[in-house]
Write a protein that holds these residues in place. Sequence first.
Motif, PDB file in Angstrom:
ATOM      1  N   GLU A 176       0.763  -1.265  -0.091  1.00  0.00           N
ATOM      2  CA  GLU A 176       0.047   0.086   0.021  1.00  0.00           C
ATOM      3  C   GLU A 176       0.877   1.280  -0.092  1.00  0.00           C
ATOM      4  O   GLU A 176       0.683   1.903  -0.640  1.00  0.00           O
ATOM      5  N   GLU A 177       1.953   1.262   0.713  1.00  0.00           N
ATOM      6  CA  GLU A 177       3.004   2.478   0.796  1.00  0.00           C
ATOM      7  C   GLU A 177       3.445   2.449  -0.422  1.00  0.00           C
ATOM      8  O   GLU A 177       3.563   3.744  -0.984  1.00  0.00           O
TER       9      GLU A 177
ATOM     10  N   LEU B 220       1.013   4.196  -3.169  1.00  0.00           N
ATOM     11  CA  LEU B 220       0.899   5.638  -2.883  1.00  0.00           C
ATOM     12  C   LEU B 220       2.028   6.261  -3.129  1.00  0.00           C
ATOM     13  O   LEU B 220       1.977   7.615  -3.750  1.00  0.00           O
TER      14      LEU B 220
ATOM     15  N   ALA C  25       3.537  11.841  -0.665  1.00  0.00           N
ATOM     16  CA  ALA C  25       2.471  10.854  -0.465  1.00  0.00           C
ATOM     17  C   ALA C  25       1.988  10.996   0.802  1.00  0.00           C
ATOM     18  O   ALA C  25       0.677  10.807   1.099  1.00  0.00           O
ATOM     19  N   ARG C  26       2.656  11.127   2.222  1.00  0.00           N
ATOM     20  CA  ARG C  26       2.329  11.091   3.253  1.00  0.00           C
ATOM     21  C   ARG C  26       1.329  11.945   3.516  1.00  0.00           C
ATOM     22  O   ARG C  26       0.482  12.018   4.461  1.00  0.00           O
TER      23      ARG C  26
ATOM     24  N   TRP D  66      -1.940  11.352   2.108  1.00  0.00           N
ATOM     25  CA  TRP D  66      -2.655  10.230   2.807  1.00  0.00           C
ATOM     26  C   TRP D  66      -3.079  10.893   4.227  1.00  0.00           C
ATOM     27  O   TRP D  66      -4.246  10.591   4.586  1.00  0.00           O
TER      28      TRP D  66
ATOM     29  N   GLU E 156      -6.564  12.878   3.680  1.00  0.00           N
ATOM     30  CA  GLU E 156      -7.590  12.051   3.359  1.00  0.00           C
ATOM     31  C   GLU E 156      -8.335  11.162   4.662  1.00  0.00           C
ATOM     32  O   GLU E 156      -9.339  10.604   4.290  1.00  0.00           O
TER      33      GLU E 156
ATOM     34  N   ARG F 150      -3.293   8.431  12.023  1.00  0.00           N
ATOM     35  CA  ARG F 150      -2.032   8.102  11.103  1.00  0.00           C
ATOM     36  C   ARG F 150      -1.140   9.176  11.007  1.00  0.00           C
ATOM     37  O   ARG F 150      -0.112   8.699  10.913  1.00  0.00           O
TER      38      ARG F 150
END
Length: 410
Positions: free
Chosen positions: A193-194, A197, A316-317, A320, A323, A333
Amino acid sequence: MANLFKKKVMIKDKATGQKVASESKKWWGQYRDALGILRHKPLAADKKVAQLMLNDIMAKVEKEKSGTLDPFDAEMNKPIQVHIDDFEKHLKSKNSDPRHVGEVIAKIKRCKTFCHWERTKQIRASDVENFLLDLRENQHLSIQTSNHYLKALKAFTRWLVRNLRMKLNPLDVIEPLNVRIDHRHDRRALEMEEFILLVQAAETGPPAVGLTGQDRAMLYILAAWTGFRRGELGSLTLRSFNLKRNNPTVSVEAAYSKHRRDDIQVLHSDIVERFLKWLEIRKPENESEILFPISNKTSDVDRRTSEMMMFDLSFARNLWLTEAKGDAERQTRAASDFLRYQDSQGKFADFHALRHTFITNLSRANVSPKVAQTLARHSDIRLTMQIYTHIDSDEQAAAINSLPGLSPKN
């Protein structure tokens, strides 16, 4: 018969400017060597010291005549730099990577300077141990780097022994240290998943470190599905790919492979499809164009791929985090290590971590250790299984829970 004398020389008279006859400052020795050839050798300005030096020379002549002269004596009394220069020529003669040769010789010279070695007979294991300790404690270098220095030094002393320049290898008694106790730059494998993304962030993000987002994304994908190293990926051209066969492949020429051999890796069908779509965007000018100019071995630049990974992971983080549904999820998160360049345990997700990801995914796919070693192109299976294969807590828990319990089952 050996004797001392002052050599006649011509010097310039400071008062008149004329050249006049004079005597040399040093005493010279005149003697016949073991073959009876008359020799003249400069010794020392002090006559007593010169006489002692001449006596040593004559003692060696007598030993040579009688066949009792130590054959290693002359070699071990040569300046050590002579041997280092010859060792460098030896490495180059094996068609070793010039960068590797330069690094090895630089390590040997650094130790030589630290230990004040002038001759090979001065090489002592205790000197090297002190040098390596200084690297770790005062220069703050890692155990792995310390081991690299030891490896270079032992290669040099082994070469000296093989070439009859030294009787015994004084460094045989030194063993490399356990790198696993030094967690200075441990790497981790990315979860799928990482990784997805990360690729999405690169594709939609701005240019970074001289590469477009599309190019960075394709570079990450190839790294994670081939296990190729940075320099190997930086050598790829269209000629490197053979996509028309049943099992499509990508190859690295021996000149760019770490092990100096042609390496061929089979490509996953999904990766081939992704690569062909990327080529429609990239549009290389010819088959010899470097597709990913990230290494100065094949291009004019040497890009910091670690900074590239840091940039795209951070991007990306942040996406994330935005979201997250509600403050509670956002806090959860934010406290996690998901998509962090360096996690809470100090492990890094740098560019080389993609090679760790490739090898770890082979294990997760239940690929046999021997096949994984072959695909990783490791000479030692311990490197494949102990360093590059990462098992997380969920996998450990699943393995334990798969064991039979104590409770009887109906």
